[in-house]
Scaffold this active site. Structure first.
Site, PDB file in Angstrom:
ATOM      1  CG  ASP A 132      -5.177  -0.352   5.182  1.00 41.27           C
ATOM      2  OD1 ASP A 132      -5.632   0.232   6.173  1.00 41.27           O
ATOM      3  OD2 ASP A 132      -5.245   0.129   4.032  1.00 41.27           O
ATOM      4  CB  SER A 133      -8.744  -3.366   7.467  1.00 46.45           C
ATOM      5  OG  SER A 133      -8.635  -4.569   6.713  1.00 46.45           O
ATOM      6  N   GLY A 134      -6.190  -5.182   8.486  1.00 51.29           N
ATOM      7  CA  GLY A 134      -5.829  -6.451   9.118  1.00 51.29           C
ATOM      8  C   GLY A 134      -6.680  -7.619   8.648  1.00 51.29           C
ATOM      9  CE  LYS A 157      -2.531   2.812   5.047  1.00 55.89           C
ATOM     10  NZ  LYS A 157      -3.748   3.174   4.280  1.00 55.89           N
TER      11      LYS A 157
END
Ligand code: PRP
Length: 181
Positions: A105-107, A133
């Site tokens: 997601d954010s990583g 994402k």
């Protein structure tokens, strides 16, 4: 039926598409690591439990499964702060390792894991995620990726909202009114 689940806005990835892609990923991994004695597959709890189970059951060569659990600060605060709640049972020095995530997601989680596990001297370290994402500025290496998905709240196939929906067989977008209540 999943299709009629009242909390889902739309299905993004069907069970059939997941199964086909998971098989392809397992074949790719099997081919890439055919020379190693055994592969060390690390599932990140809770989200990766279904993906890891399906992926490894399509891998027909020696491999070991282990798990880690991390705090979710990285996802909720965007600060990137991540903490280990449960660590591996065995050292991984000299092992060929693949980190298995349900979602990037954010990583932050995967970046953190790469740093931490690289410091434990594995023979090699790779990353694998079912979905990523599409977010601007996302900068983390995913060596084996199932699908890129839009930046919406997704559930199913291990992915949750408030710990629910993990066992849905598809990956689906959750209705906004469900998570903004
Ligand atoms: C989710 C997911 C990943 C992480 C990805 O875990 O399973 O581990 O978030 O997000 P990031 O790329 O923004 O770091 P979560 O912390 O929600 O816990 P869970 O796996 O138990 O649902």
């Amino acid at each position: 039926m999943t299709e009629n689940h009242p909390d889902l806005a739309r299905i993004l990835i069907t069970p059939e598409a997941i199964a086909a892609r998971v098989k392809e990923m397992a074949e790719q991994i099997s081919s890439d690591f055919r020379h190693v004695e055994r592969l060390y597959m690390i599932g990140i709890l809770k989200g990766a439990f279904i993906f890891l189970a399906d992926l490894t059951r399509e891998m027909h060569f020696p491999h070991v499964v282990d798990f880690m659990a991390l705090s979710s600060y990285g996802r909720t605060t965007e600060s990137g702060a991540v903490r280990i709640l449960m660590d591996l049972r065995e050292p991984i020095d000299g092992q060929h390792v693949i980190i298995v995530e349900d979602i990037v997601d954010s990583g932050h989680t995967l970046s953190y894991l790469q740093r931490v596990l690289a410091g434990r001297n594995p023979a090699s370290l790779h990353t694998c995620a079912l979905v990523r994402k599409l977010r601007p500025g996302l900068n983390v290496q995913v060596d084996y990726l199932g699908f890129d998905i839009p930046d919406v709240w997704v559930v199913g196939y291990g992915l949750d909202y408030a710990d629910l929906y993990r066992t849905l067989p598809c990956v689906a977008e959750l209705k906004k009114e469900v998570y903004s209540k």
